[in-house]
Design an enzyme around this catalytic site. Sequence first.
Site, mmCIF file in Angstrom:
data_model
loop_
_atom_site.group_PDB
_atom_site.id
_atom_site.type_symbol
_atom_site.label_atom_id
_atom_site.label_comp_id
_atom_site.label_asym_id
_atom_site.label_seq_id
_atom_site.Cartn_x
_atom_site.Cartn_y
_atom_site.Cartn_z
ATOM 1 N N SER A 96 34.568 45.251 29.096
ATOM 2 C CA SER A 96 33.883 45.342 30.168
ATOM 3 C C SER A 96 33.488 43.834 30.584
ATOM 4 O O SER A 96 33.032 43.245 29.738
ATOM 5 C CB SER A 96 32.786 46.448 30.084
ATOM 6 N N ALA A 97 33.732 43.452 31.772
ATOM 7 C CA ALA A 97 32.981 42.297 32.345
ATOM 8 C C ALA A 97 33.982 40.864 31.873
ATOM 9 O O ALA A 97 33.789 39.838 31.935
ATOM 10 C CB ALA A 97 31.663 41.970 31.831
ATOM 11 N N GLY B 282 36.666 40.491 33.110
ATOM 12 C CA GLY B 282 37.341 39.891 34.555
ATOM 13 C C GLY B 282 38.528 40.756 34.832
ATOM 14 O O GLY B 282 38.904 39.826 35.872
ATOM 15 N N LYS B 283 38.722 41.676 34.501
ATOM 16 C CA LYS B 283 40.142 42.256 34.914
ATOM 17 C C LYS B 283 39.802 42.614 36.516
ATOM 18 O O LYS B 283 40.817 42.308 37.068
ATOM 19 C CB LYS B 283 39.855 43.843 33.927
ATOM 20 N N SER C 273 43.220 47.858 36.518
ATOM 21 C CA SER C 273 42.193 47.340 35.746
ATOM 22 C C SER C 273 41.488 48.533 34.985
ATOM 23 O O SER C 273 40.564 49.025 35.761
ATOM 24 C CB SER C 273 41.189 46.447 36.501
HETATM 25 P P1 ADP Z 1 35.819 44.272 34.470
HETATM 26 O O1 ADP Z 1 36.582 44.368 35.527
HETATM 27 O O2 ADP Z 1 36.642 43.317 33.272
HETATM 28 O O3 ADP Z 1 34.844 45.067 33.913
HETATM 29 P P2 ADP Z 1 34.677 42.186 36.280
HETATM 30 O O4 ADP Z 1 35.754 41.723 37.002
HETATM 31 O O5 ADP Z 1 34.112 43.558 37.203
HETATM 32 O O6 ADP Z 1 35.218 42.432 34.842
HETATM 33 O O7 ADP Z 1 33.463 41.464 36.180
HETATM 34 C C1 ADP Z 1 33.758 39.995 35.498
HETATM 35 C C2 ADP Z 1 32.488 39.045 35.839
HETATM 36 O O8 ADP Z 1 32.843 37.651 35.488
HETATM 37 C C3 ADP Z 1 32.456 38.809 37.473
HETATM 38 O O9 ADP Z 1 31.008 38.811 37.925
HETATM 39 C C4 ADP Z 1 32.972 37.398 37.646
HETATM 40 O O10 ADP Z 1 32.545 36.925 38.800
HETATM 41 C C5 ADP Z 1 32.888 36.784 36.257
HETATM 42 N N1 ADP Z 1 33.643 35.652 35.926
HETATM 43 C C6 ADP Z 1 33.035 34.338 35.575
HETATM 44 N N2 ADP Z 1 34.256 33.594 35.301
HETATM 45 C C7 ADP Z 1 35.174 34.503 35.445
HETATM 46 C C8 ADP Z 1 36.642 34.182 35.201
HETATM 47 N N3 ADP Z 1 37.146 32.772 34.995
HETATM 48 N N4 ADP Z 1 37.720 35.106 35.424
HETATM 49 C C9 ADP Z 1 37.227 36.396 35.768
HETATM 50 N N5 ADP Z 1 35.933 36.885 36.034
HETATM 51 C C10 ADP Z 1 35.050 35.765 35.900
#
Ligand code: ADP
Length: 203
Positions: A38-39, A41-42, A107
């Site tokens: 989680s988090a 960046g997916k 994702s």
């Molecule tokens: P997931 O879907 O994996 O749970 P999210 O995409 O919802 O993750 O959240 C990822 C967070 O990290 C977002 O707030 C995004 O803006 C931040 N972030 C910071 N740097 C990056 C990066 N290089 N690639 C992807 N997300 C990033």
Amino acid sequence: MAEQLATNITWHDGDVTPDMRKENMGQQGASLWLTGLSASGKSTVAMALEKLLLSRGKHAYCLDGDNIRHGLNKNLGFSAEDRAENIRRIGEVTKLFADSGMITINSFISPYRVDRDQARAAHDESKIPFFEVFVHCPLEEAEKRDPKGLYKKARAGEIKGFTGIDDPYEAPESPEIVLNTHEQSVEESALALMKMLEDHGIV
Ligand code: ADP
């Protein structure tokens, strides 16, 4: 693997062949399966890639974990059994999308290797391209980002069975590509996926 319960059902093949669909869509359908903590960046990378593909006149669609849990999978929770069923259904849906000629970008944390392997096997069986994308960043970095405050809740014991905290994440052993989101920008990750699709003749 889910058991086949219905009887007296027959698969019905249509007259439109995969080649006809490909020609009509101007692309080969495919599934990109983004997996990671989680988090990691997916969703962010998936949406950036979707936008990039559309800007190049391609057909793409994102399937997102939370969104699917609002609808198709609203009757599933986060037990190991429900997580497996969640991924099984998504595997089938993405396969149908990809079969229709869409580039489908999923994702989902999809923490268990066996579930992801099943999705891959379903695609292989239907000869539909499948790309496992490991969206990687260290747990400490994901926890620092914590856009939805979920790690904080999990650390406080308010969420049980949270991947990376008190539920395992099984990293892919041989993904088609690894994105290191603590080192690559969102744009770099999206471009890396685009290049992978080009290299495989999808776009
Ligand atoms: P997931 O879907 O994996 O749970 P999210 O995409 O919802 O993750 O959240 C990822 C967070 O990290 C977002 O707030 C995004 O803006 C931040 N972030 C910071 N740097 C990056 C990066 N290089 N690639 C992807 N997300 C990033």
